[in-house]
Each structure stands twice: as C-alpha cells, then as structure tokens.
Design a protein around this motif. Structure first.
Motif, PDB file in Angstrom:
ATOM      1  N   ALA A 230       0.830  -1.209   0.000  1.00  0.00           N
ATOM      2  CA  ALA A 230       0.000   0.000   0.000  1.00  0.00           C
ATOM      3  C   ALA A 230       0.859   1.251   0.000  1.00  0.00           C
ATOM      4  CB  ALA A 230      -0.927  -0.004   1.214  1.00  0.00           C
ATOM      5  N   MET A 231       1.960   1.219   0.729  1.00  0.00           N
ATOM      6  CA  MET A 231       2.880   2.352   0.761  1.00  0.00           C
ATOM      7  C   MET A 231       3.479   2.605  -0.619  1.00  0.00           C
ATOM      8  SD  MET A 231       6.284   2.841   3.087  1.00  0.00           S
ATOM      9  CE  MET A 231       7.068   4.450   3.275  1.00  0.00           C
ATOM     10  N   GLY A 232       3.893   1.534  -1.295  1.00  0.00           N
ATOM     11  CA  GLY A 232       4.461   1.678  -2.628  1.00  0.00           C
ATOM     12  C   GLY A 232       3.500   2.350  -3.598  1.00  0.00           C
ATOM     13  N   ALA A 233       2.216   2.070  -3.441  1.00  0.00           N
ATOM     14  CA  ALA A 233       1.216   2.697  -4.312  1.00  0.00           C
ATOM     15  C   ALA A 233       1.114   4.198  -4.068  1.00  0.00           C
ATOM     16  CB  ALA A 233      -0.141   2.033  -4.117  1.00  0.00           C
ATOM     17  N   GLY A 234       1.635   4.664  -2.927  1.00  0.00           N
ATOM     18  CA  GLY A 234       1.630   6.090  -2.609  1.00  0.00           C
ATOM     19  C   GLY A 234       2.953   6.771  -2.868  1.00  0.00           C
ATOM     20  N   ASP A 235       3.801   6.154  -3.672  1.00  0.00           N
ATOM     21  CA  ASP A 235       5.164   6.643  -3.873  1.00  0.00           C
ATOM     22  C   ASP A 235       5.230   8.026  -4.521  1.00  0.00           C
ATOM     23  OD1 ASP A 235       8.204   5.903  -4.036  1.00  0.00           O
ATOM     24  OD2 ASP A 235       7.683   6.592  -6.063  1.00  0.00           O
ATOM     25  N   LYS A 236       4.252   8.385  -5.315  1.00  0.00           N
ATOM     26  CA  LYS A 236       4.335   9.645  -6.064  1.00  0.00           C
ATOM     27  C   LYS A 236       4.440  10.860  -5.151  1.00  0.00           C
ATOM     28  CE  LYS A 236       2.198  12.302  -9.786  1.00  0.00           C
ATOM     29  NZ  LYS A 236       1.117  12.352 -10.811  1.00  0.00           N
ATOM     30  N   ASN A 237       3.585  10.925  -4.139  1.00  0.00           N
ATOM     31  CA  ASN A 237       3.584  12.084  -3.240  1.00  0.00           C
ATOM     32  C   ASN A 237       4.264  11.813  -1.901  1.00  0.00           C
ATOM     33  OD1 ASN A 237       2.190  13.708  -5.097  1.00  0.00           O
ATOM     34  ND2 ASN A 237       0.225  12.892  -4.413  1.00  0.00           N
ATOM     35  N   ARG A 238       4.365  10.561  -1.521  1.00  0.00           N
ATOM     36  CA  ARG A 238       5.083  10.151  -0.314  1.00  0.00           C
ATOM     37  C   ARG A 238       4.598  10.859   0.949  1.00  0.00           C
ATOM     38  NH1 ARG A 238      11.242   8.341  -1.399  1.00  0.00           N
ATOM     39  NH2 ARG A 238      10.775   6.810  -3.025  1.00  0.00           N
ATOM     40  N   GLN A 239       3.301  10.755   1.175  1.00  0.00           N
ATOM     41  CA  GLN A 239       2.707  11.305   2.396  1.00  0.00           C
ATOM     42  C   GLN A 239       1.941  10.198   3.108  1.00  0.00           C
ATOM     43  OE1 GLN A 239       0.289  14.556   0.974  1.00  0.00           O
ATOM     44  NE2 GLN A 239       2.026  15.956   0.814  1.00  0.00           N
ATOM     45  N   ALA A 240       2.342   9.921   4.336  1.00  0.00           N
ATOM     46  CA  ALA A 240       1.703   8.867   5.120  1.00  0.00           C
ATOM     47  C   ALA A 240       1.006   9.464   6.332  1.00  0.00           C
ATOM     48  CB  ALA A 240       2.744   7.838   5.569  1.00  0.00           C
ATOM     49  N   LYS A 241      -0.186   8.964   6.615  1.00  0.00           N
ATOM     50  CA  LYS A 241      -0.959   9.475   7.754  1.00  0.00           C
ATOM     51  C   LYS A 241      -1.598   8.310   8.500  1.00  0.00           C
ATOM     52  CE  LYS A 241      -4.687  12.707   8.952  1.00  0.00           C
ATOM     53  NZ  LYS A 241      -5.717  13.643   8.408  1.00  0.00           N
ATOM     54  N   LEU A 242      -1.372   8.253   9.804  1.00  0.00           N
ATOM     55  CA  LEU A 242      -2.007   7.253  10.645  1.00  0.00           C
ATOM     56  C   LEU A 242      -3.429   7.702  10.969  1.00  0.00           C
ATOM     57  CD1 LEU A 242      -1.784   4.632  12.332  1.00  0.00           C
ATOM     58  CD2 LEU A 242      -0.947   6.053  14.221  1.00  0.00           C
ATOM     59  N   LEU A 243      -4.415   6.931  10.552  1.00  0.00           N
ATOM     60  CA  LEU A 243      -5.810   7.294  10.774  1.00  0.00           C
ATOM     61  C   LEU A 243      -6.384   6.659  12.040  1.00  0.00           C
ATOM     62  CD1 LEU A 243      -7.288   7.054   7.157  1.00  0.00           C
ATOM     63  CD2 LEU A 243      -6.208   9.009   8.297  1.00  0.00           C
ATOM     64  N   HIS A 244      -5.863   5.498  12.400  1.00  0.00           N
ATOM     65  CA  HIS A 244      -6.351   4.831  13.611  1.00  0.00           C
ATOM     66  C   HIS A 244      -5.312   3.819  14.073  1.00  0.00           C
ATOM     67  CE1 HIS A 244      -9.377   3.155  16.409  1.00  0.00           C
ATOM     68  NE2 HIS A 244      -8.675   2.053  16.238  1.00  0.00           N
ATOM     69  N   ARG A 245      -5.215   3.675  15.402  1.00  0.00           N
ATOM     70  CA  ARG A 245      -4.420   2.592  15.968  1.00  0.00           C
ATOM     71  C   ARG A 245      -4.965   2.218  17.338  1.00  0.00           C
ATOM     72  NH1 ARG A 245       1.817   3.456  16.830  1.00  0.00           N
ATOM     73  NH2 ARG A 245       1.351   3.752  19.049  1.00  0.00           N
ATOM     74  N   SER A 246      -5.269   0.966  17.498  1.00  0.00           N
ATOM     75  CA  SER A 246      -5.663   0.412  18.789  1.00  0.00           C
ATOM     76  C   SER A 246      -5.213  -1.045  18.799  1.00  0.00           C
ATOM     77  CB  SER A 246      -7.183   0.542  19.004  1.00  0.00           C
ATOM     78  OG  SER A 246      -7.910  -0.079  17.960  1.00  0.00           O
ATOM     79  N   TYR A 247      -5.529  -1.751  19.890  1.00  0.00           N
ATOM     80  CA  TYR A 247      -5.060  -3.132  20.023  1.00  0.00           C
ATOM     81  C   TYR A 247      -6.167  -4.017  20.577  1.00  0.00           C
ATOM     82  CZ  TYR A 247      -0.424  -1.110  19.449  1.00  0.00           C
ATOM     83  OH  TYR A 247       0.659  -0.419  18.956  1.00  0.00           O
TER      84      TYR A 247
END
Length: 260
Positions: A230-247
């Motif tokens: 999924a990260m590779g598919a965002g290579d053009k702009n290279r902006q990552a954002k965490l939308l949610h994290r829990s356990y």
C-alpha cells in the motif's frame, strides 16, 4: 486525466471476528466511507493469499472463503458476493509486465477473510468491483514496495488500493483475557510510525534489524507485506498518515494508514 488521486490504504484485519466486533476500530472503519469518495473498483492485497508468483484474480463473482475455525457460527453464514472486473485485472497484468513483474490470472479463488471481513465493514453491500491480489513472503521488502508502486497510476482512475494485514501480528503472544496494551507492541508500532511519516524507506526495508521488538511483532512477514504494498502505491507524493491505531488481546494491532 483525473487530477484527484484517491489515496491507497493499509487496513489491519485483526481476528476473523472483526466483522462482528463493536469497538473503536470497527466504528472507525464503518465511518470510513463518509469521508472517502466511492471508488470505481477496489484492488486488494490480502496476507492470506500467498503465491510464489504474483497472482491476479479474474473471477466474475467471488465466493466466500472461511479460512478459519473455532469462531462464532454467524461468521460461517456470512457471504461477500462482490463482482470481479476482468478489464481491470488485465490492466493490472499489463502494469506489472511493464515493470518486469511476472504474474498470472486466477479465475476460481474466492475472497479470504483478510479481504471480505474488511470489505464487509467498509462496503457492506458488496457493490464495488474487487480485484484480489496475492502476496509473496519470499520477496525483498524493496520488491514488495515496487509491486505496489507499479499500480500507483490506478489511483488516478478512482481505483482504491488496499493492503490488508497487520503490523503487530503474533498469535502466540496474544492475551485473550488481558486488558491494556503490551509495551513491546506499542514500541514497535511507534518506531514504524516515525519511519512511515518521514517516508524512510531505507529504515523500513530493514525493519527486521532496526525496529525494536521486530521479531516479536513480525514473527512471519505475510501480514506486514500489505503495508509495504500500500505504501508503494503512494510513492508519487510520499505522504503517510495514521488514521487509527488500537489493540486487541494486548498486542494484536488494529491500525489504518493512508498514503497520499
């Protein structure tokens, strides 16, 4: 050409029972479509479809695979009869070929729980065509990234690219009765967040050596691979954002990452 590029996403799929759970993560997923335009189609890499060659689904209508045991009876009654999209499957094979990535078609396999459990929460009516893609745990992390990158132009065509897996996924370390989060799991995910947000691919490709508790968090890599895809598919702009994290169960991470 469409100027808008729909982001690619990584969704943790947790346990198969996620589709029945009512918690902060499932509430987040169910609201996902409120802020995201409905895509023309979905391309999804599932950790539970492993093949030695990159495989592309080319079915008319998907069957539902119950690749788990010991869960609620209700799960085995659920179906997700999404349609395939053969023209998109052909386009994906062409994009792979241009990058020297060998692939083959599969006209029979249904959707495993890594695919349908997440999709049923996002689009419960199964009214968006889906092309499922396999993963290969024996490729390098850079190769995983390049597979995702090969598909990045699909985002300009209103195609939603999803990787479905889990960043901390160690079934032997789960605490089924426990409450709270295990420190080692949070430590790994915090390291991962810092590298994703700065798009530090060199560190990410070497996470096994560099990240704290990597062997505990990622005992086998098939659930981690979809994140890199999924990260590779965002290579053009290279902006990552965490939308949610829990356990869940102390350390089973339930996270969603957006790649613009």
């Amino acid at each position: 050409m469409n100027e808008y590029m729909i982001p690619s996403y990584f969704f943790a799929h947790g346990a198969p029972s996620i589709v029945l759970d009512q918690n902060a993560y499932t509430a987040f997923i169910k609201k996902f479509t409120a802020s995201t335009p409905k895509p023309k189609a979905i391309v999804l890499f599932s950790a539970h479809w492993e093949q030695s060659m990159q495989t592309i689904s080319a079915v008319d209508t998907y069957s539902t695979i119950y690749d788990f045991s010991g869960f609620q009876d209700e799960l085995y009654q659920m179906t997700y009869p999404a349609k395939g999209e053969r023209s998109l499957s052909d386009q994906i094979q062409s994009l792979f070929s241009k990058q020297g990535i060998q692939s083959e078609m599969d006209e029979e396999r249904g959707l495993d729980h890594g695919a349908w459990a997440v999709l049923k929460l996002i689009y419960p009516e199964a009214d968006v065509p889906v092309v499922a893609l396999s993963v290969n745990r024996y490729l390098t992390n850079d190769q995983q990234y390049q597979i995702g990158r090969a598909l990045s132009e699909l985002r300009e065509q209103d195609v939603l690219i999803i990787g479905s897996g889990g960043t901390v996924h160690n079934l032997r370390r789960l605490n089924w009765q426990g409450e709270g989060n295990d420190e080692w799991a949070e430590s790994f995910d915090n390291w991962l967040q810092s590298k994703l947000e700065t798009w530090d691919v060199d560190a990410l490709f070497n996470y096994r050596e560099l990240a704290p508790y990597s062997k505990e968090a990622v005992p086998t890599n098939e659930h981690f691979i979809p994140l890199l895809l999924a990260m590779g598919a965002g290579d053009k702009n290279r902006q990552a954002k965490l939308l949610h994290r829990s356990y869940q169960f102390g350390n089973l991470s339930l996270s969603c990452w957006q790649f613009n």
